[in-house]
Design a protein around this motif. Structure first.
Motif, mmCIF file in Angstrom:
data_model
loop_
_atom_site.group_PDB
_atom_site.id
_atom_site.type_symbol
_atom_site.label_atom_id
_atom_site.label_comp_id
_atom_site.label_asym_id
_atom_site.label_seq_id
_atom_site.Cartn_x
_atom_site.Cartn_y
_atom_site.Cartn_z
ATOM 1 N N PRO A 75 -85.607 -51.595 32.323
ATOM 2 C CA PRO A 75 -85.383 -51.782 30.889
ATOM 3 C C PRO A 75 -86.437 -51.188 29.965
ATOM 4 N N CYS A 76 -87.511 -50.611 30.480
ATOM 5 C CA CYS A 76 -88.608 -50.177 29.599
ATOM 6 C C CYS A 76 -88.169 -49.044 28.665
ATOM 7 N N LYS A 77 -88.782 -49.032 27.489
ATOM 8 C CA LYS A 77 -88.575 -47.964 26.521
ATOM 9 C C LYS A 77 -89.405 -46.753 26.957
ATOM 10 N N LEU A 78 -88.906 -45.552 26.666
ATOM 11 C CA LEU A 78 -89.563 -44.335 27.136
ATOM 12 C C LEU A 78 -89.930 -43.418 25.974
ATOM 13 N N ILE A 79 -91.212 -43.025 25.938
ATOM 14 C CA ILE A 79 -91.672 -42.040 24.962
ATOM 15 C C ILE A 79 -92.256 -40.859 25.730
ATOM 16 N N ILE A 80 -91.684 -39.684 25.538
ATOM 17 C CA ILE A 80 -92.212 -38.458 26.146
ATOM 18 C C ILE A 80 -93.196 -37.825 25.173
ATOM 19 N N VAL A 81 -94.361 -37.411 25.685
ATOM 20 C CA VAL A 81 -95.308 -36.655 24.863
ATOM 21 C C VAL A 81 -95.462 -35.265 25.477
ATOM 22 N N THR A 82 -95.521 -34.247 24.624
ATOM 23 C CA THR A 82 -95.525 -32.874 25.125
ATOM 24 C C THR A 82 -96.307 -31.941 24.213
ATOM 25 N N THR A 83 -96.780 -30.867 24.783
ATOM 26 C CA THR A 83 -97.410 -29.800 24.009
ATOM 27 C C THR A 83 -96.361 -28.786 23.590
ATOM 28 N N PHE A 84 -95.192 -28.838 24.231
ATOM 29 C CA PHE A 84 -94.209 -27.769 24.110
ATOM 30 C C PHE A 84 -92.997 -28.149 23.260
ATOM 31 N N ALA A 85 -92.685 -27.329 22.269
ATOM 32 C CA ALA A 85 -91.490 -27.550 21.446
ATOM 33 C C ALA A 85 -90.342 -26.724 22.021
ATOM 34 N N ARG A 86 -89.980 -26.997 23.273
ATOM 35 C CA ARG A 86 -88.942 -26.209 23.948
ATOM 36 C C ARG A 86 -87.592 -26.911 23.837
ATOM 37 N N PRO A 87 -86.573 -26.214 23.323
ATOM 38 C CA PRO A 87 -85.253 -26.831 23.182
ATOM 39 C C PRO A 87 -84.709 -27.403 24.482
ATOM 40 N N GLY A 88 -84.928 -26.683 25.591
ATOM 41 C CA GLY A 88 -84.404 -27.154 26.871
ATOM 42 C C GLY A 88 -85.005 -28.483 27.291
ATOM 43 N N TYR A 89 -86.303 -28.642 27.044
ATOM 44 C CA TYR A 89 -86.977 -29.904 27.378
ATOM 45 C C TYR A 89 -86.429 -31.053 26.534
ATOM 46 N N LEU A 90 -86.286 -30.798 25.232
ATOM 47 C CA LEU A 90 -85.789 -31.838 24.335
ATOM 48 C C LEU A 90 -84.356 -32.220 24.710
ATOM 49 N N GLN A 91 -83.566 -31.215 25.060
ATOM 50 C CA GLN A 91 -82.188 -31.468 25.471
ATOM 51 C C GLN A 91 -82.150 -32.364 26.706
ATOM 52 N N LYS A 92 -82.994 -32.051 27.691
ATOM 53 C CA LYS A 92 -83.048 -32.871 28.906
ATOM 54 C C LYS A 92 -83.518 -34.289 28.602
ATOM 55 N N ALA A 93 -84.475 -34.402 27.691
ATOM 56 C CA ALA A 93 -84.987 -35.723 27.321
ATOM 57 C C ALA A 93 -83.885 -36.564 26.681
ATOM 58 N N MET A 94 -83.086 -35.936 25.827
ATOM 59 C CA MET A 94 -81.986 -36.658 25.180
ATOM 60 C C MET A 94 -80.955 -37.101 26.229
ATOM 61 N N GLU A 95 -80.706 -36.227 27.204
ATOM 62 C CA GLU A 95 -79.759 -36.571 28.273
ATOM 63 C C GLU A 95 -80.283 -37.729 29.112
ATOM 64 N N ALA A 96 -81.626 -37.826 29.229
ATOM 65 C CA ALA A 96 -82.235 -38.930 29.994
ATOM 66 C C ALA A 96 -82.372 -40.198 29.143
ATOM 67 N N ARG A 97 -81.881 -40.134 27.916
ATOM 68 C CA ARG A 97 -81.861 -41.286 27.002
ATOM 69 C C ARG A 97 -83.269 -41.838 26.746
ATOM 70 N N VAL A 98 -84.211 -40.918 26.455
ATOM 71 C CA VAL A 98 -85.547 -41.380 26.080
ATOM 72 C C VAL A 98 -85.486 -41.936 24.662
ATOM 73 N N ASN A 99 -86.442 -42.797 24.341
ATOM 74 C CA ASN A 99 -86.464 -43.434 23.022
ATOM 75 C C ASN A 99 -87.346 -42.694 22.029
ATOM 76 N N GLY A 100 -88.281 -41.886 22.554
ATOM 77 C CA GLY A 100 -89.165 -41.140 21.673
ATOM 78 C C GLY A 100 -89.577 -39.823 22.313
ATOM 79 N N TYR A 101 -89.809 -38.814 21.472
ATOM 80 C CA TYR A 101 -90.214 -37.489 21.962
ATOM 81 C C TYR A 101 -91.208 -36.939 20.951
ATOM 82 N N LEU A 102 -92.495 -36.937 21.333
ATOM 83 C CA LEU A 102 -93.561 -36.619 20.378
ATOM 84 C C LEU A 102 -94.420 -35.449 20.844
ATOM 85 N N LEU A 103 -94.873 -34.666 19.897
ATOM 86 C CA LEU A 103 -95.847 -33.613 20.192
ATOM 87 C C LEU A 103 -97.240 -34.229 20.282
ATOM 88 N N LYS A 104 -98.051 -33.695 21.196
ATOM 89 C CA LYS A 104 -99.388 -34.275 21.409
ATOM 90 C C LYS A 104 -100.330 -34.072 20.239
#
Length: 201
Positions: A75-104
């Motif tokens: 049940p934990c909430k998920l926040i991905i942090v990344t250096t990369f503004a790559r569309p493919g990564y963000l797309q995969k993150a959305m498919e994995a139903r993450v709750n947050g996606y932030l640049l470092k």
């Protein structure tokens, strides 16, 4: 109290995140770890409320970890942090139903605020990443071609890949050649780089 696990392979960033979060009266650091495998063990054992995951870590990437967590129904909430503004990564993150996606390079206050927001059921994405939500690019690679590039990325040769997958060397070369052609690359190394930047491997 919001219990947080931080998984980040760069010690300086991990320590900075953890140190600053400890000043927050409503946030408790449950664990800070340096790779995906340690993160998975900590998450199963400690059952945190929020996991802050670096997108690129040894053993399990943040995206692979997010997919595993969702698959197992934790049940934990998920926040991905990344250096990369790559569309493919963000797309995969959305498919994995993450709750947050932030640049470092966001201020630490943004991360702290995001932890509280995802606990309230909100979704958080860095403002600079918003345009990439509309830049969805279709992955031209077949699963087999992507697999060949992933193995090439690890340093495996054609011979090693053929033995590992029980394929002929000619078949492996054909898959790699097809991937190189689809990505308009000049070599398998360049194909790996292009596919990685787009978040396809």
């Amino acid at each position: 109290m919001i219990r947080v696990v931080i998984a980040e392979d760069q010690q300086m960033i991990r320590s900075a995140f953890a140190s600053l979060l400890k000043f927050e009266t409503d946030i408790e650091m449950a664990a800070e770890v340096s790779d995906g495998r340690q993160a998975w063990e900590a998450i199963q054992k400690l059952q945190p409320d929020v996991c802050v995951l670096d997108i690129e870590m040894p053993y399990l990437s943040g995206l692979e970890l997010a997919e595993t967590i969702r698959r197992d129904g934790l049940p934990c909430k998920l926040i991905i942090v990344t250096t990369f503004a790559r569309p493919g990564y963000l797309q995969k993150a959305m498919e994995a139903r993450v709750n947050g996606y932030l640049l470092k390079d966001e201020p630490i206050d943004v991360l702290i605020d995001s932890i509280r927001k995802v606990m309230r059921g909100e979704q958080v994405i860095s403002a600079d990443l918003a345009p990439t939500l509309f830049m969805k690019e279709e992955n031209p690679l077949s699963e087999r071609e992507a697999e060949m590039l992933r193995l090439t990325k690890t340093g495996m040769t054609t011979d090693e890949i053929s033995k590992a997958l029980f394929l002929t060397k000619g078949t492996v070369r054909n898959y790699l050649s097809s991937a190189i052609q689809k990505l308009e690359a000049e070599s398998r190394q360049q194909a790996v780089q292009i596919a990685e930047e787009k978040g396809w491997i």
